[in-house]
Design a protein around this motif. Sequence first.
Motif, short mmCIF file in Angstrom:
data_model
loop_
_atom_site.label_atom_id
_atom_site.label_comp_id
_atom_site.label_asym_id
_atom_site.label_seq_id
_atom_site.Cartn_x
_atom_site.Cartn_y
_atom_site.Cartn_z
N GLN A 1 -6.66 -9.02 -13.17
CA GLN A 1 -6.42 -9.62 -11.85
C GLN A 1 -7.71 -9.88 -11.10
O GLN A 1 -7.77 -10.75 -10.23
CB GLN A 1 -5.52 -8.69 -11.01
N GLY A 2 -8.75 -9.10 -11.39
CA GLY A 2 -10.00 -9.24 -10.66
C GLY A 2 -9.91 -8.61 -9.28
O GLY A 2 -8.86 -8.14 -8.84
N GLN A 3 -11.04 -8.56 -8.59
CA GLN A 3 -11.13 -7.97 -7.26
C GLN A 3 -11.61 -9.02 -6.26
O GLN A 3 -12.34 -9.95 -6.61
CB GLN A 3 -12.11 -6.79 -7.26
N TYR A 4 -11.21 -8.85 -5.01
CA TYR A 4 -11.63 -9.78 -3.98
C TYR A 4 -13.09 -9.58 -3.57
O TYR A 4 -13.81 -10.54 -3.31
CB TYR A 4 -10.74 -9.65 -2.73
N TRP B 1 -3.55 -8.96 -0.29
CA TRP B 1 -4.27 -10.07 0.32
C TRP B 1 -5.43 -9.55 1.15
O TRP B 1 -5.24 -8.96 2.22
CB TRP B 1 -3.28 -10.88 1.17
N LEU B 2 -6.65 -9.81 0.65
CA LEU B 2 -7.86 -9.39 1.36
C LEU B 2 -8.62 -10.65 1.79
O LEU B 2 -9.28 -11.29 0.96
CB LEU B 2 -8.75 -8.52 0.48
N PRO B 3 -8.54 -11.01 3.06
CA PRO B 3 -9.27 -12.19 3.51
C PRO B 3 -10.78 -11.95 3.47
O PRO B 3 -11.25 -10.81 3.50
CB PRO B 3 -8.79 -12.37 4.96
N ALA B 4 -11.53 -13.04 3.41
CA ALA B 4 -12.98 -12.94 3.57
C ALA B 4 -13.28 -12.43 4.98
O ALA B 4 -12.48 -12.62 5.91
CB ALA B 4 -13.62 -14.31 3.36
N LEU B 5 -14.41 -11.77 5.14
CA LEU B 5 -14.76 -11.19 6.44
C LEU B 5 -14.71 -12.23 7.55
O LEU B 5 -14.24 -11.95 8.67
CB LEU B 5 -16.14 -10.55 6.38
N LYS C 1 -2.53 -2.70 4.95
CA LYS C 1 -3.78 -2.04 5.33
C LYS C 1 -3.67 -1.15 6.57
O LYS C 1 -4.56 -1.10 7.41
CB LYS C 1 -4.89 -3.09 5.55
N ILE C 2 -2.55 -0.45 6.67
CA ILE C 2 -2.40 0.53 7.74
C ILE C 2 -2.93 1.87 7.20
O ILE C 2 -2.27 2.56 6.43
CB ILE C 2 -0.94 0.67 8.19
N HIS C 3 -4.14 2.22 7.59
CA HIS C 3 -4.85 3.42 7.15
C HIS C 3 -4.93 3.54 5.62
O HIS C 3 -4.50 4.54 5.05
CB HIS C 3 -4.18 4.68 7.73
N PRO C 4 -5.50 2.56 4.96
CA PRO C 4 -5.69 2.70 3.51
C PRO C 4 -6.78 3.72 3.21
O PRO C 4 -7.55 4.11 4.10
CB PRO C 4 -6.15 1.29 3.10
N ASP C 5 -6.84 4.17 1.98
CA ASP C 5 -7.84 5.16 1.56
C ASP C 5 -9.10 4.41 1.15
O ASP C 5 -9.22 3.94 0.02
CB ASP C 5 -7.30 6.00 0.40
N TYR C 6 -10.02 4.29 2.07
CA TYR C 6 -11.23 3.51 1.80
C TYR C 6 -12.17 4.19 0.81
O TYR C 6 -13.04 3.53 0.25
CB TYR C 6 -11.98 3.25 3.11
N GLU C 7 -12.01 5.48 0.59
CA GLU C 7 -12.90 6.19 -0.31
C GLU C 7 -12.38 6.23 -1.75
O GLU C 7 -13.13 6.07 -2.70
CB GLU C 7 -13.11 7.63 0.19
N THR D 1 -6.29 -15.30 3.85
CA THR D 1 -6.85 -15.33 2.50
C THR D 1 -6.87 -16.75 1.97
O THR D 1 -7.83 -17.17 1.30
CB THR D 1 -6.02 -14.43 1.56
N ALA D 2 -5.84 -17.53 2.28
CA ALA D 2 -5.79 -18.93 1.86
C ALA D 2 -6.86 -19.77 2.55
O ALA D 2 -7.30 -20.79 2.00
CB ALA D 2 -4.41 -19.51 2.15
N ASN D 3 -7.31 -19.36 3.74
CA ASN D 3 -8.39 -20.08 4.40
C ASN D 3 -9.65 -20.11 3.53
O ASN D 3 -10.31 -21.14 3.40
CB ASN D 3 -8.74 -19.40 5.74
N GLY D 4 -9.98 -18.95 2.93
CA GLY D 4 -11.15 -18.88 2.06
C GLY D 4 -10.99 -19.73 0.82
O GLY D 4 -11.95 -20.34 0.34
#
Length: 513
Positions: A143-146, A199-203, A248-254, A306-309
């Motif tokens: 799938q790859g990563q964003y 869905w991870l949009p660009a910054l 993304k409500i409090h995901p585990d960033y670590e 995400t579709a914007n990017g």
Amino acid sequence: MKYLLLVCLASLVACTQTQEEKKTDKPNIVFIFSDDHAYQAIGAYGNKIAKTPNLDQLASEGMLFTNSFVTNSICGPSRATLLTGKYSHMNGYKRNDRTLFDTEQTLFSKVLQQNGYQTAWIGKMHLNSLPVGFDYWNILPGQGQYYNPDFISQPNDTTRYHGYVSDLITQFSTEWLEKRDTSKPFFLIVGHKATHRTWLPALEDLGAYDDVEFPLPDNFYDAYQDREAARQQDMSVEKTMRLKQDLKIHPDYEKDGVYNRFDPEQKKVFKDYYDKVAQDFEAKKLTGKALVEWKLQRYLKDYYATANGLDRNIGKLLDYLDKSGLAKNTVVIYASDQGFYLGEHGWFDKRFIYEESMRTPLMVRYPGIVEAGKKQDDLVLNIDWAPTVLDIAGAPIPADIQGQSFLPLLKGTPSTQVPWRKAAYYHYYEFPQPHHVYPHFGIRTDRYKLAYFYDGPDAWELFDLQKDPHEMSNLYGKPGTESITEDLKGQLKKLMEAYKDEEALKILAAAKK
């Protein structure tokens, strides 16, 4: 004698030049292939909210297909169909699993190579196999990563790159175009990861739709009356969509592999944004329908952002073609591997034969051949993509390809003169994981859709798309539908026979009447 010799030499030179001109005059072809990008999320298809200026421009400069469908609405199998021009039961790739895609079979990329094309695949492939029939490739694993994704390139080297996946895919595509063998025409697949879950949009796109209140689909609260397979699915916004992972409500960033790729600056920007989203969510203390509708809004904000990017990077590639002078002799095709639910029937994801997942966006810009701004309403399928590309390239279409070139449609030839199909055949297999969608097959005409769900509900569904475009009222078995049902079943059987779907024929023979 000398005069005769000079004439012969001149003829030889002219002949050589003509052959060279014919070779270099072959059109280049760029096939931009996105993932899970819903046709109803594109401005050219009537969406008034989506920010898709580059896709809209592509459609305005070429042909927009309004009835483009896939034959099996799921990612890997759709890519296998793209490469082979064959149904899943014929190319051997029916499900998203660990099946290795058979690269020994006929692939249209091989045929292009044999006919003088330089070929490349860059981005997402998702077939558990390395590309074959491509002179160059640089693909995402699985799938790859964003963010900061890995890419696999020849011979089998994996490298991690810093940046956002859509930007990197465009960068690698333009770099290959710069370095290609300019003595040959080229075929390039640009395989985007966007807009796949999660869905991870660009910054730069975070919050792009935060001021938008998306309208609730008319059938968001579908009760699935007389549609047992739809009732038993596990792909609803209410029950299946996850607050932590999807929204993304409090995901585990670590610990979460999606986020531990971030560099400190990326993580700070991303986390600051979603921390505010989480704070707003917690303050609302939502329950019941209010919670479900908040989840839909949050999902759509991320999906569209995400579709914007994706659209922005399509614009970058089109700009490159313009500035390099390639655009005038380059066919640009845009499609997604299938459609996607944006809350219709209360769902996200794909898989079902229903319109939102079976239908995919398709637009083709072909300078000098396709009249700008045209719309095409005839039924086309993803088995048609391979033979169409080969036809455009002037290459022979292998006999085992099941699709039909729609180049005549691009040229404006009426489908009554081709002739063209009047019905589309569909067959989906993956069950029970991950979304508990029962396997089914069916037929879609310009007005009706008939489907049979097996290995569980063993149920027929019939829809009049003219009167019921949202597919809410199952007419199967209702008085007055006997004639159309019998006719559709007859057409369905003929298509199974034509496409050699022996498994489906056996199931059909044993199906409940």
